[in-house]
Design a protein around this motif. Structure first.
Motif, PDB file in Angstrom:
ATOM      1  N   LEU A 128      -8.694   0.623  10.212  1.00  0.00           N
ATOM      2  CA  LEU A 128      -9.267   1.789   9.648  1.00  0.00           C
ATOM      3  C   LEU A 128      -9.171   1.755   8.586  1.00  0.00           C
ATOM      4  O   LEU A 128      -8.094   1.634   7.881  1.00  0.00           O
ATOM      5  N   THR A 129     -10.206   2.436   7.935  1.00  0.00           N
ATOM      6  CA  THR A 129     -10.427   2.369   6.314  1.00  0.00           C
ATOM      7  C   THR A 129     -10.810   3.913   5.896  1.00  0.00           C
ATOM      8  O   THR A 129     -11.671   4.558   6.737  1.00  0.00           O
ATOM      9  N   GLY A 130     -10.193   4.267   4.917  1.00  0.00           N
ATOM     10  CA  GLY A 130     -10.593   5.523   4.128  1.00  0.00           C
ATOM     11  C   GLY A 130      -9.725   6.439   4.714  1.00  0.00           C
ATOM     12  O   GLY A 130     -10.100   7.219   5.922  1.00  0.00           O
ATOM     13  N   ASN A 131      -8.507   7.008   4.198  1.00  0.00           N
ATOM     14  CA  ASN A 131      -7.609   8.036   4.783  1.00  0.00           C
ATOM     15  C   ASN A 131      -7.464   7.883   6.042  1.00  0.00           C
ATOM     16  O   ASN A 131      -7.456   8.752   6.962  1.00  0.00           O
ATOM     17  N   ALA A 132      -6.817   6.632   6.497  1.00  0.00           N
ATOM     18  CA  ALA A 132      -6.376   6.232   7.901  1.00  0.00           C
ATOM     19  C   ALA A 132      -5.086   6.761   8.230  1.00  0.00           C
ATOM     20  O   ALA A 132      -4.072   6.864   7.536  1.00  0.00           O
ATOM     21  N   TYR A 133      -4.993   6.984   9.622  1.00  0.00           N
ATOM     22  CA  TYR A 133      -4.012   7.606  10.373  1.00  0.00           C
ATOM     23  C   TYR A 133      -3.771   7.295  11.885  1.00  0.00           C
ATOM     24  O   TYR A 133      -4.910   7.185  12.469  1.00  0.00           O
ATOM     25  N   ASN A 144      -4.351   3.880   3.022  1.00  0.00           N
ATOM     26  CA  ASN A 144      -5.748   3.702   2.863  1.00  0.00           C
ATOM     27  C   ASN A 144      -6.468   2.934   3.756  1.00  0.00           C
ATOM     28  O   ASN A 144      -7.584   3.242   4.144  1.00  0.00           O
ATOM     29  N   SER A 145      -5.759   1.807   4.431  1.00  0.00           N
ATOM     30  CA  SER A 145      -6.316   1.040   5.512  1.00  0.00           C
ATOM     31  C   SER A 145      -5.155   0.823   6.484  1.00  0.00           C
ATOM     32  O   SER A 145      -3.875   0.452   5.893  1.00  0.00           O
ATOM     33  N   LEU A 146      -5.700   0.640   7.508  1.00  0.00           N
ATOM     34  CA  LEU A 146      -4.591   0.189   8.727  1.00  0.00           C
ATOM     35  C   LEU A 146      -5.115  -0.927   9.402  1.00  0.00           C
ATOM     36  O   LEU A 146      -6.678  -0.823   9.793  1.00  0.00           O
ATOM     37  N   ALA A 157      -0.363  -2.018   6.863  1.00  0.00           N
ATOM     38  CA  ALA A 157      -0.712  -0.748   6.404  1.00  0.00           C
ATOM     39  C   ALA A 157      -0.965  -1.113   4.818  1.00  0.00           C
ATOM     40  O   ALA A 157      -0.137  -1.385   4.248  1.00  0.00           O
ATOM     41  N   GLN A 158      -2.123  -0.632   4.232  1.00  0.00           N
ATOM     42  CA  GLN A 158      -2.281  -0.824   2.679  1.00  0.00           C
ATOM     43  C   GLN A 158      -2.505   0.752   2.090  1.00  0.00           C
ATOM     44  O   GLN A 158      -2.937   1.645   2.822  1.00  0.00           O
ATOM     45  N   GLY A 159      -1.927   0.846   1.054  1.00  0.00           N
ATOM     46  CA  GLY A 159      -2.086   2.044   0.178  1.00  0.00           C
ATOM     47  C   GLY A 159      -2.337   1.716  -1.161  1.00  0.00           C
ATOM     48  O   GLY A 159      -2.812   0.411  -1.353  1.00  0.00           O
ATOM     49  N   ASN A 163      -2.389   6.799  -3.344  1.00  0.00           N
ATOM     50  CA  ASN A 163      -2.360   6.970  -1.690  1.00  0.00           C
ATOM     51  C   ASN A 163      -1.440   5.981  -1.071  1.00  0.00           C
ATOM     52  O   ASN A 163      -1.762   5.166  -0.456  1.00  0.00           O
ATOM     53  N   ARG A 164      -0.307   6.258  -1.406  1.00  0.00           N
ATOM     54  CA  ARG A 164       0.869   5.226  -0.718  1.00  0.00           C
ATOM     55  C   ARG A 164       1.037   5.408   0.810  1.00  0.00           C
ATOM     56  O   ARG A 164       0.660   6.266   1.327  1.00  0.00           O
TER      57      ARG A 164
END
Length: 182
Positions: A128-133, A144-146, A157-159, A163-164
């Protein structure tokens, strides 16, 4: 001559419809649990295209795929088949793309969203990329990506500096821990 063209056109149309159906079924099965795989598939989109030579199927315009408890919504979904006509990758793009699925009877519905969701069938990894949740049972992770491994159950998870990575872990209701005043 006219009937030959109609026959050829019908044959081509049937191949395309069969291709669409196969990709839709494989697309949903990639995300679905065994109990969901026995349910009918519903796919709605404004437009669908299939290229038999490249093995690429594209669904655009408010795409919604449902099967059992699984639901995937996106502005567009592209499925890439390998040479054996099996799903290689599924890419969902949206503002945001969303998915949800009941993982088990004991756990609540898992929900996720991102600007882009990519499923790699070979590795079993959903990115998941771009404001991933991701959210389930009161716990959530945002970044940012999961990357989630369906095979191992691992998540990465990447921050970024702006956007940590954020985790929310609910307290356990089954355990009691002594407090500072006990």
């Amino acid at each position: 001559m006219h009937q030959i063209l109609n026959s050829t056109s019908r044959s081509t149309f049937l191949k395309q419809v069969t291709g669409f159906t196969a990709v839709a079924i494989l697309s949903v099965s990639a995300f679905a649990l065994p109990s969901d795989r026995n349910q009918p598939i519903s796919l709605v989109a404004d437009k669908a295209t299939y290229n038999d030579k490249t093995g690429i199927t594209t669904y655009t315009g408010n795409v919604v795929i449902e099967q059992g408890t699984m639901k995937l919504q996106a502005d567009s979904i592209v499925a890439q088949l390998n040479s054996k006509r099996e799903i290689q990758t599924i890419t969902a793009n949206g503002r945001p793309s969303k998915f949800q699925q009941q993982i088990s009877a004991e756990k609540g519905v898992a929900r996720g969203e991102a600007q882009k969701i990519i499923y790699n069938a070979d590795s079993g990894i959903i990115t998941l990329t771009g404001n991933a949740y991701l959210f389930q049972d009161g716990a959530s992770i945002r970044g940012n990506s999961l990357k989630y491994s369906m095979n191992k159950g691992d998540i990465e998870a990447q921050g970024s500096s702006s956007n940590r990575v954020q985790l929310i872990i609910p307290p356990s209701s089954s355990k009691s821990f002594p407090g500072a005043r006990d």
